[in-house]
Design an enzyme around this catalytic site. Structure first.
Site, PDB file in Angstrom:
ATOM      1  N   HIS A   1       0.840  -1.198   0.000  1.00 31.37           N
ATOM      2  CA  HIS A   1       0.000   0.000   0.000  1.00 31.37           C
ATOM      3  C   HIS A   1       0.871   1.242   0.000  1.00 31.37           C
ATOM      4  O   HIS A   1       1.967   1.230   0.568  1.00 31.37           O
ATOM      5  CB  HIS A   1      -0.930   0.019   1.224  1.00 31.37           C
ATOM      6  CG  HIS A   1      -2.074   0.948   1.021  1.00 31.37           C
ATOM      7  ND1 HIS A   1      -1.998   2.281   1.350  1.00 31.37           N
ATOM      8  CD2 HIS A   1      -3.289   0.754   0.476  1.00 31.37           C
ATOM      9  CE1 HIS A   1      -3.140   2.854   1.014  1.00 31.37           C
ATOM     10  NE2 HIS A   1      -3.936   1.969   0.480  1.00 31.37           N
TER      11      HIS A   1
ATOM     12  N   ASP B   1      -8.128  -4.979  -1.261  1.00 30.99           N
ATOM     13  CA  ASP B   1      -8.547  -5.779  -2.419  1.00 30.99           C
ATOM     14  C   ASP B   1      -8.303  -7.270  -2.257  1.00 30.99           C
ATOM     15  O   ASP B   1      -8.806  -8.062  -3.048  1.00 30.99           O
ATOM     16  CB  ASP B   1      -7.804  -5.285  -3.678  1.00 30.99           C
ATOM     17  CG  ASP B   1      -8.258  -3.896  -4.069  1.00 30.99           C
ATOM     18  OD1 ASP B   1      -9.480  -3.707  -4.124  1.00 30.99           O
ATOM     19  OD2 ASP B   1      -7.412  -3.021  -4.288  1.00 30.99           O
TER      20      ASP B   1
HETATM   21  N1  COA Z   1       3.919  -7.528  -4.785  1.00 31.16           N
HETATM   22  C1  COA Z   1       5.270  -7.625  -4.828  1.00 31.16           C
HETATM   23  N2  COA Z   1       6.080  -6.604  -4.507  1.00 31.16           N
HETATM   24  C2  COA Z   1       5.520  -5.456  -4.123  1.00 31.16           C
HETATM   25  C3  COA Z   1       4.125  -5.292  -4.064  1.00 31.16           C
HETATM   26  C4  COA Z   1       3.329  -6.384  -4.408  1.00 31.16           C
HETATM   27  N3  COA Z   1       1.995  -6.279  -4.367  1.00 31.16           N
HETATM   28  N4  COA Z   1       3.836  -4.037  -3.638  1.00 31.16           N
HETATM   29  C5  COA Z   1       5.006  -3.430  -3.463  1.00 31.16           C
HETATM   30  N5  COA Z   1       6.016  -4.290  -3.753  1.00 31.16           N
HETATM   31  C6  COA Z   1       7.444  -4.020  -3.692  1.00 31.16           C
HETATM   32  C7  COA Z   1       7.901  -3.345  -4.980  1.00 31.16           C
HETATM   33  O1  COA Z   1       8.272  -4.267  -5.981  1.00 31.16           O
HETATM   34  C8  COA Z   1       9.052  -2.524  -4.483  1.00 31.16           C
HETATM   35  O2  COA Z   1      10.151  -3.366  -4.272  1.00 31.16           O
HETATM   36  P1  COA Z   1      11.618  -2.908  -4.642  1.00 31.16           P
HETATM   37  O3  COA Z   1      11.894  -1.729  -3.747  1.00 31.16           O
HETATM   38  O4  COA Z   1      12.456  -4.103  -4.366  1.00 31.16           O
HETATM   39  O5  COA Z   1      11.576  -2.522  -6.095  1.00 31.16           O
HETATM   40  C9  COA Z   1       8.582  -2.056  -3.099  1.00 31.16           C
HETATM   41  O6  COA Z   1       7.675  -3.076  -2.660  1.00 31.16           O
HETATM   42  C10 COA Z   1       7.856  -0.732  -3.147  1.00 31.16           C
HETATM   43  O7  COA Z   1       6.793  -0.811  -4.105  1.00 31.16           O
HETATM   44  P2  COA Z   1       6.146   0.424  -4.892  1.00 31.16           P
HETATM   45  O8  COA Z   1       5.240  -0.095  -5.928  1.00 31.16           O
HETATM   46  O9  COA Z   1       7.211   1.365  -5.314  1.00 31.16           O
HETATM   47  O10 COA Z   1       5.411   1.132  -3.696  1.00 31.16           O
HETATM   48  P3  COA Z   1       4.102   1.949  -3.790  1.00 31.16           P
HETATM   49  O11 COA Z   1       3.990   2.761  -2.584  1.00 31.16           O
HETATM   50  O12 COA Z   1       4.029   2.702  -5.090  1.00 31.16           O
HETATM   51  O13 COA Z   1       3.057   0.759  -3.845  1.00 31.16           O
HETATM   52  C11 COA Z   1       1.027  -0.111  -4.600  1.00 31.16           C
HETATM   53  C12 COA Z   1       1.735   0.862  -3.660  1.00 31.16           C
HETATM   54  C13 COA Z   1      -0.359  -0.331  -4.045  1.00 31.16           C
HETATM   55  C14 COA Z   1       0.953   0.528  -5.988  1.00 31.16           C
HETATM   56  C15 COA Z   1       1.811  -1.451  -4.670  1.00 31.16           C
HETATM   57  O14 COA Z   1       1.941  -2.028  -3.397  1.00 31.16           O
HETATM   58  C16 COA Z   1       1.159  -2.425  -5.630  1.00 31.16           C
HETATM   59  O15 COA Z   1       1.357  -2.321  -6.840  1.00 31.16           O
HETATM   60  N6  COA Z   1       0.344  -3.382  -5.109  1.00 31.16           N
HETATM   61  C17 COA Z   1      -0.345  -4.313  -5.967  1.00 31.16           C
HETATM   62  C18 COA Z   1      -1.600  -3.675  -6.532  1.00 31.16           C
HETATM   63  C19 COA Z   1      -2.666  -3.503  -5.499  1.00 31.16           C
HETATM   64  O16 COA Z   1      -2.950  -4.395  -4.719  1.00 31.16           O
HETATM   65  N7  COA Z   1      -3.293  -2.328  -5.536  1.00 31.16           N
HETATM   66  C20 COA Z   1      -4.395  -2.010  -4.649  1.00 31.16           C
HETATM   67  C21 COA Z   1      -3.980  -0.956  -3.678  1.00 31.16           C
HETATM   68  S1  COA Z   1      -5.241  -0.675  -2.456  1.00 31.16           S
END
Ligand code: COA
Length: 382
Positions: free
Chosen positions: A268, A319
């Site tokens: 998140h 989700d």
């Molecule tokens: N699965 C695997 N790795 C994940 C992950 C996931 N669902 N969510 C985050 N990570 C990892 C990233 O790969 C990254 O790793 P790294 O530093 O080794 O590259 C790190 O955690 C940070 O992720 P990032 O996407 O940059 O953080 P964010 O703050 O932008 O992430 C989300 C927020 C929600 C976009 C992200 O967690 C995600 O894409 N989740 C899956 C989609 C989802 O469930 N969305 C609904 C949100 S309510």
């Protein structure tokens, strides 16, 4: 060519505006460290245990809980407003059957604006009436879109049922059990608002131009549809179906992570601990599984959760367990993201009302990293 004089005018902006406070609001607050979510001062756990979606809608719009006559009036107003114009139902029937239902919702909401003569009135009273119409019509549109897709006639809303019960009734054609209606009602409460998430921010940016509420909501639906936002819940269920068996969970997740794939329903942008909404949905996933005599999806979800914690230290978000909960309620996968919108319309409209009430055009700056004063070369000489 980068002009050094214009380089690094500011500190590098936070990627994705993470951690940036972009405005003020009373609608909801997320505390990512403590895992707390508050709507207009009320903790989500109390609302999930004691409240109803309609009461939460009133709370989000009016900043206080309704008194009994106000609650009854809102319920009646929502019932009165839940029908769709025939022209709009006919339009829905023309749309491609294979279209994503979240895109059907976006198109239908955009079309509704054309049949509402008061759409452009953004004074508080008129906007509140529009908010009631949209909140009432969303469940009707989403249920109708699923029926039209299957070649069935849409079912008219039943004015005696609340929003949650009515949605399940319009989807399946029979009155839902009290248990299903309550679980769905709480799911709506849990998804209603979440501070400046991507779709709500989008809605506020559009409303900030003084465009009408339909336009702001149409844009918000587009933002919600992405897999990093509301699109995640459908993908969670697709993943569970692909994994198929409990024993496959660990190798599947480890392989996906080794290929740097994201596991939908985890992580998140704000929470660094358990998402408080997931706490309730985990319980519902178990309960729905036990009631339906099929706990496989819940057990697999728990196993995914354990592997994700062990491998990445990541918690499930809203989700993750909503997917298996809806699946056990017999709701088709294609509806999970539109269902998110059926709830979030309440938060979007609350934020749009707040934006209109004290408006300032939202217009940030970008740190320019391009060149300056490049000589223009005629096309024949390039
Ligand atoms: N699965 C695997 N790795 C994940 C992950 C996931 N669902 N969510 C985050 N990570 C990892 C990233 O790969 C990254 O790793 P790294 O530093 O080794 O590259 C790190 O955690 C940070 O992720 P990032 O996407 O940059 O953080 P964010 O703050 O932008 O992430 C989300 C927020 C929600 C976009 C992200 O967690 C995600 O894409 N989740 C899956 C989609 C989802 O469930 N969305 C609904 C949100 S309510």
């Amino acid at each position: 060519m980068i002009d050094p004089a214009n380089q690094a005018k500011t500190d590098a902006p936070a990627a994705g505006l993470r951690g940036v406070t972009a405005g003020t609001s009373t609608v909801s607050d997320v505390n990512g460290e403590r895992g707390e979510l508050v709507y207009q001062g009320y903790n989500i756990h109390d609302l999930a245990r004691h409240s109803t979606f309609e009461e939460v809608v009133f709370l989000l719009w009016h900043k206080r809980l309704p008194r009994k006559p106000e609650f009854d009036e809102l319920r009646h107003a929502l019932s009165r407003s839940s029908d769709l114009p025939n022209e709009v139902v006919n339009l829905m029937k023309q749309l491609p059957r294979e279209a994503d239902l979240i895109d059907v919702l976006r198109t239908t909401v955009s079309a509704l604006e054309l049949y509402d003569p008061t759409a452009r009135d953004i004074a508080r009273d008129a906007s509140l009436r529009t908010a009631i119409k949209l909140t009432a019509q969303f469940p009707t549109i989403v249920a109708a879109s699923e029926r039209v897709r299957r070649g069935l006639e849409p079912i008219k809303p039943d004015p005696r049922l609340n929003v949650a019960g009515n949605f399940l009734y319009m989807l399946k054609g029979e009155k839902p059990s009290d248990r299903d209606a309550r679980v769905f009602d709480v799911a709506l409460i849990l998804h209603a608002d979440h501070e400046l998430n991507a779709s709500t921010f989008t809605a506020r940016v559009v409303a900030g131009t003084l465009a009408d509420m339909y336009g702001a909501v149409t844009a918000a639906i587009a933002a919600l549809s992405g897999p990093l936002h509301g699109g995640a819940n459908t993908n969670v269920m697709k993943m569970l179906l692909e994994i198929g068996e409990l024993k496959n969970v660990e190798p599947y997740i480890k392989k996906a992570l080794s290929e740097k794939r994201k596991i939908m329903g985890f992580g998140h942008a704000v929470y660094r601990t358990e998402d408080p909404r997931a706490t309730h949905l985990r319980k519902f996933s178990q309960e729905m599984g036990e009631l339906g005599g099929e706990t496989k999806w819940y057990e697999m979800s728990r196993q995914v959760e354990a592997v994700m914690m062990q491998e990445k230290g990541l918690y499930p978000n809203v989700d993750f367990f909503s997917a298996s909960t809806y699946y056990m309620m017999g709701i088709p996968l294609e509806l999970y993201t539109p269902i998110f919108a059926v709830s979030r319309i309440s938060g979007w409209t609350a934020h749009i009302l707040e934006q209109y009430a004290d408006n300032k055009l939202i217009r940030p700056r970008a740190e320019y990293r391009g060149g300056h004063n490049l000589p223009y070369v005629p096309i024949e000489q390039r």
